[in-house]
Write an enzyme that holds these catalytic residues in place. Structure first.
Site, PDB file in Angstrom:
ATOM      1  N   GLY A   1      57.953  47.576  38.942  1.00 54.55           N
ATOM      2  CA  GLY A   1      56.809  48.479  38.937  1.00 54.55           C
ATOM      3  C   GLY A   1      56.577  49.146  40.286  1.00 54.55           C
TER       4      GLY A   1
ATOM      5  N   ASN B   1      44.998  46.101  36.470  1.00 50.28           N
ATOM      6  CA  ASN B   1      45.525  44.738  36.540  1.00 50.28           C
ATOM      7  C   ASN B   1      44.469  43.691  36.846  1.00 50.28           C
ATOM      8  OD1 ASN B   1      46.057  46.565  38.920  1.00 50.28           O
ATOM      9  ND2 ASN B   1      46.246  44.586  39.948  1.00 50.28           N
TER      10      ASN B   1
ATOM     11  N   GLN C   1      50.688  47.192  33.221  1.00 51.89           N
ATOM     12  CA  GLN C   1      49.883  46.199  32.504  1.00 51.89           C
ATOM     13  C   GLN C   1      49.738  46.509  31.015  1.00 51.89           C
ATOM     14  OE1 GLN C   1      48.697  43.278  33.456  1.00 51.89           O
ATOM     15  NE2 GLN C   1      49.177  43.429  35.622  1.00 51.89           N
TER      16      GLN C   1
ATOM     17  N   CYS D   1      48.192  40.095  44.324  1.00 51.15           N
ATOM     18  CA  CYS D   1      48.533  40.748  45.584  1.00 51.15           C
ATOM     19  C   CYS D   1      47.379  40.710  46.555  1.00 51.15           C
ATOM     20  CB  CYS D   1      48.922  42.200  45.331  1.00 51.15           C
ATOM     21  SG  CYS D   1      50.001  42.363  43.928  1.00 51.15           S
TER      22      CYS D   1
HETATM   23  C1  LIG Z   1      52.523  43.973  38.757  1.00 53.35           C
HETATM   24  C2  LIG Z   1      52.123  45.388  38.882  1.00 53.35           C
HETATM   25  C3  LIG Z   1      52.902  46.291  39.620  1.00 53.35           C
HETATM   26  C4  LIG Z   1      54.099  45.881  40.411  1.00 53.35           C
HETATM   27  O1  LIG Z   1      55.202  45.574  39.599  1.00 53.35           O
HETATM   28  P1  LIG Z   1      56.396  44.741  40.232  1.00 53.35           P
HETATM   29  O2  LIG Z   1      57.454  44.769  39.171  1.00 53.35           O
HETATM   30  O3  LIG Z   1      55.879  43.379  40.510  1.00 53.35           O
HETATM   31  O4  LIG Z   1      56.837  45.471  41.464  1.00 53.35           O
HETATM   32  C5  LIG Z   1      52.497  47.610  39.653  1.00 53.35           C
HETATM   33  N1  LIG Z   1      51.401  48.021  38.993  1.00 53.35           N
HETATM   34  C6  LIG Z   1      50.644  47.182  38.270  1.00 53.35           C
HETATM   35  C7  LIG Z   1      49.456  47.705  37.543  1.00 53.35           C
HETATM   36  C8  LIG Z   1      50.974  45.837  38.198  1.00 53.35           C
HETATM   37  O5  LIG Z   1      50.200  45.014  37.490  1.00 53.35           O
END
Ligand SMILES: *Cc1c(COP(=O)(O)O)cnc(C)c1O
Length: 389
Positions: A69, A149, A177, A323
Site C-alpha cells: 500500500g 484505517n 482498508q 503506525c
Molecule cells: C496498511 C495501510 C497502508 C500501507 O500498506 P502497506 O502494504 O503496509 O505498505 C496504506 N494505507 C492504508 C489505509 C493502510 O491501512
C-alpha cells in the site's frame, strides 16, 4: 488468543499460503525469461492480475504490482506530481489519510507543491462541496482514502470522483482498508488510481497493487528493467503476487457473506461495550463505516494501558493506527474529528476478521469492562458524573 487488529494486518489464509508455496521452490522461475520455467511464473502472475482486476472491476492491464500500500500511494501521488509539474502544483487530500499518503504530501510540500488538507467534521467524512471549493486551476491531483484505517469511516468516493472527472483532475484513492471488505468498483467509484495491499486481506506482507486507469499517464518512481510496463521495474515477487491474487479471489467469492458475518460481530461488540460501560463512546460515523471496525473512547482511560491489559487477557487491539501507536502524539485522525487530546489518548480500535466468533466478542466485552473499571478505580481523573453532564 483473540486477534482483533485486522486493520494493522491479517493472518495469511492457509489456502493463500498453499497457492504460494510452489513458487518459492519448484516454480521459482524469473517471469522475464523465455523457457518453460519462466513462462510458468508469467502465467501465474497474469492469473493473479486477473484475480485482482476482477475484485475491483478493472481490466487486468490496469493492475500494476507493487511492494504494498505504501508504495502504491507513493507512485500514484509522486508519479502524478512529477508527470504534471508543468500543468500545476496543487494537490487536494484529507486530514485523515494514512501516513503513506499524508507524509508523501508533506514531502511534496517541501518540494514546491501546494497541498490542501480537507477537514472531516466530527463524524470523519470529507464534504464533497469542500473538495469543489478547494479546486484551483493549478490542481493536478485529488487523493482521498476510501475507508479510514483508524475509525473505519467510508468516504463519498463516487461523488468526489465524478467531480474530479468533470474538472479533468486525476483522482486517487487509498483503498487498502476497503478492498475485500466492502464492494469496490473502479468504474462505479470514478477513480483513476487505487491502492491495494495484500496483508490487509489475508494475503502476505510486502505485496500490493496500484490500479491505473487506461489513458492515465504518470511517471514511475523506479527506473530499471521494463517490468510492469516500466511502471514498477524489478524482478517480480511471484509468490507474493500469487498470494495477492488468491486472497482477492477468496475475498470476491465470499464478500457478501463475510460482510454480513463480520458486521454482525461488530454490532454485537458496539452494543455490548456502549451498553455495559459508562462514559464510553463510538468514534467515527454510526453507519458509514467498515463492517469490521469499532473505535471506542473511554473517559479517564489511557489507551496504551488498556491495550496492554487486554493483551494480558489474550486480546490484540490497538490505540490508533499501528503506525502511530509507537508515537506519543495523539492520532491525527482522532484530532481531526475534534477529540480533545486526552480523549484521543483514551481510544481503542478493534478491527475484526472472519475468524473471530461471537464468543470472542462476548469475552472481549467483559474483558474491556473489567479493565476499564480497574484502570478507572486507580485514576485520579475518573469521576462517575462528568462535569459537563
Ligand atoms: C496498511 C495501510 C497502508 C500501507 O500498506 P502497506 O502494504 O503496509 O505498505 C496504506 N494505507 C492504508 C489505509 C493502510 O491501512
Amino acid at each position: 488468543m483473540s486477534y482483533m487488529d485486522h486493520s494493522a494486518t491479517s493472518p495469511v489464509n492457509p489456502e493463500v499460503l498453499k497457492e504460494m508455496l510452489p513458487y518459492f521452490t519448484e516454480s521459482f522461475g524469473n517471469a522475464s525469461t523465455l523457457y518453460a520455467l519462466g513462462r510458468e511464473a508469467r502465467t501465474a502472475m497474469e492469473k493473479a492480475r486477473k484475480q485482482v482486476a476482477s475484485l475491483i472491476g478493472a481490466q487486468p492491464e490496469e493492475v500494476y504490482f507493487t511492494s504494498g500500500g505504501t508504495e502504491s500511494d507513493n507512485i500514484a501521488i509522486k508519479g502524478t506530481a512529477s508527470k504534471l509539474k508543468n500543468k500545476g502544483n496543487h494537490i487536494i487530500t484529507s486530514d485523515i489519510e494514512h501516513p503513506a499518503v499524508e507524509e508523501t504530501c508533506k514531502y511534496l510540500e517541501k518540494n514546491g507543491y501546494q497541498v490542501t488538507y480537507l477537514p472531516v467534521g466530527e463524524e470523519g467524512i470529507v464534504k464533497v462541496s469542500d473538495v469543489e471549493t478547494a479546486i484551483t486551476p493549478e490542481t493536478i491531483l485529488i487523493t482521498v482514502m476510501h475507508a479510514n484505517n483508524e475509525i473505519g469511516t467510508i468516504q463519498p468516493i463516487k461523488e468526489i470522483g465524478a467531480l474530479a472527472r468533470e474538472k479533468g483532475i486525476y483522482f486517487h484513492t487509498d483503498a487498502v482498508q476497503s478492498v475485500g471488505k466492502i464492494p469496490v468498483n473502479v468504474g462505479d467509484m470514478n477513480v483513476d488510481m487505487l491502492s491495494i495491499s495484500a496483508h490487509k486481506l489475508y494475503g502476505p506482507k510486502g505485496i500490493g497493487a496500484l490500479y491505473i486507469r487506461k489513458g492515465v499517464r504518470i511517471d514511475p518512481l523506479l527506473h530499471g528493467g521494463g517490468h510492469e510496463r516500466g511502471m514498477r521495474p524489478g524482478t517480480e515477487n511471484i509468490p507474493g503476487i500469487v498470494g495477492l491474487g488468491k486472497a482477492c479471489q477468496i475475498a470476491e467469492d465470499n464478500l457478501e457473506k463475510n460482510m454480513e458475518y463480520v458486521s454482525s460481530l461488530r454490532d454485537r461488540l458496539i452494543k455490548g461495550v456502549l451498553g455495559k460501560i459508562e462514559q464510553s463512546y463510538l468514534n467515527g460515523h454510526p453507519t458509514k463505516r467498515l463492517p469490521n471496525n469499532a473505535n471506542f473512547r473511554f473517559s479517564s482511560i489511557e489507551g496504551e494501558s488498556l491495550v496492554l491489559q487486554l493483551d494480558a487477557k489474550g486480546i490484540n487491539a490497538s490505540t490508533g493506527s499501528a503506525c502511530s501507536s509507537k508515537k506519543l502524539e495523539p492520532s491525527h485522525v482522532l484530532m481531526a474529528i475534534g477529540l480533545k487530546e486526552v480523549d484521543a489518548h483514551g481510544s481503542l480500535r478493534i478491527s475484526l476478521g472472519t475468524e473471530n466468533t461471537p464468543q470472542d466478542i462476548d469475552y472481549t466485552i467483559d474483558a474491556i469492562d473489567e479493565v476499564v473499571e480497574r484502570l478507572r478505580s486507580m485514576s485520579p481523573l475518573w469521576c462517575a458524573t462528568p462535569e459537563d453532564a
